[in-house]
Design a protein around this motif. Sequence first.
Motif, short mmCIF file in Angstrom:
data_model
loop_
_atom_site.label_atom_id
_atom_site.label_comp_id
_atom_site.label_asym_id
_atom_site.label_seq_id
_atom_site.Cartn_x
_atom_site.Cartn_y
_atom_site.Cartn_z
N GLN A 145 2.75 5.69 -3.01
CA GLN A 145 1.40 6.03 -3.44
C GLN A 145 1.29 6.00 -4.96
N ASP A 146 0.11 5.67 -5.46
CA ASP A 146 -0.10 5.67 -6.90
C ASP A 146 0.21 7.05 -7.46
N TRP B 286 6.32 21.96 1.74
CA TRP B 286 5.05 21.69 1.05
C TRP B 286 5.20 20.40 0.26
N THR B 287 4.45 19.38 0.64
CA THR B 287 4.64 18.04 0.07
C THR B 287 3.32 17.39 -0.28
N ILE B 288 3.21 16.90 -1.52
CA ILE B 288 2.09 16.06 -1.95
C ILE B 288 2.70 14.83 -2.64
N PRO B 289 2.80 13.68 -1.96
CA PRO B 289 3.46 12.51 -2.55
C PRO B 289 2.83 12.06 -3.87
N GLY B 290 1.51 12.14 -3.98
CA GLY B 290 0.84 11.67 -5.20
C GLY B 290 1.23 12.47 -6.43
N PHE B 291 1.71 13.71 -6.24
CA PHE B 291 2.13 14.55 -7.36
C PHE B 291 3.64 14.57 -7.53
N GLY B 292 4.37 13.96 -6.60
CA GLY B 292 5.82 14.03 -6.66
C GLY B 292 6.35 15.41 -6.35
N GLY C 35 -3.56 9.08 -3.47
CA GLY C 35 -3.65 10.35 -2.78
C GLY C 35 -3.51 10.28 -1.28
N ILE C 36 -3.41 9.07 -0.73
CA ILE C 36 -3.33 8.91 0.71
C ILE C 36 -2.65 7.59 1.04
N ALA C 37 -1.90 7.55 2.14
CA ALA C 37 -1.29 6.31 2.57
C ALA C 37 -2.36 5.32 3.00
#
Length: 306
Positions: free
Chosen positions: A43-44, A211-217, A33-35
């Motif tokens: 990220q996982d 709008w970006t959340i890397p952990g969710f793709g 959830g965070i770098a």
Amino acid sequence: MIRRMLGSLWAAAALAIAAITMFGTDAALAGMGIATDGQLGMQDAASPIARQINEFHDMVNFIIIAIAVFVLVLMVYVMFRFNAKANPTPSRTTHNTLLEVAWTVIPIMILVYIALPSFRLLRAQYDYPPPDVTIKATAYQWYWNHEYLPKEKDAKGFGFDSLMLTPEEIKEKQAEGIPAPRNLAVDNEVVVPVNKNVHVLVTAGDVLHNWTIPGFGSKVDAVPGRINTTWFRAEKTGVFYGQCSELCGKDHAFMPIAVRVVDEGTFSEWSAAMAARDKKKAREILKRVALEQAGKKAKDVAAAQQ
């Protein structure tokens, strides 16, 4: 010559496997959830889409490394085997049908091998399952407004602005035992239930945002006058951070997104308090959950270090 090339290709693949194996432990360095400081990988993944993205990324990287090593081996071989000293009488061969077919067909096969999973990933990203929660995210310079849309006509929706915490507010959070990373923590987090389909309608009120959340793709442009969509299904509880990923002005780097994933019972309790405009109760619920999740994360980190 073809046999030598194929042998070199197998050697390149072996070296690529060794390289990936050597860096295969980077998942331990990548945060959830965070770098993370010293992070090597992505990220996982906390959603099915993010997991597919990570798998596709790893597959393409394997192919890139194999090709790069193969070309390097071939160049070194040519430099030593066909230099003027080792080969004073150069060959005058102008055509090799098998070689020309090979360097045409093999790249085509590689591209097809890459294309098939990429099409599957695109379909998964844009094949929206029925929503359990629908949120409208509107970007402004330089903060986000998140509005929870009611599923039923008689139900009440609610919304709130999300602004980045100041250094003083971060210290207050940390004094309470709640993690609040610099330039990522916000005053009002988006709250969603775990293992539920969340649709996000994304737009902007002024200029382009993202709008970006890397952990969710999840990564989608926020365009004024237009609504874009994305979806995710968080498979793990915790807080997941993102940021605006479209240059939007002087405070572009200071409009983060924080999504807290909770169990369904907690989400129902929190959303009921928000719908009733009981913000004090909603804050107490989130504070309790944040402390619980922070304690669990600390235990998981300690267990992983032993």
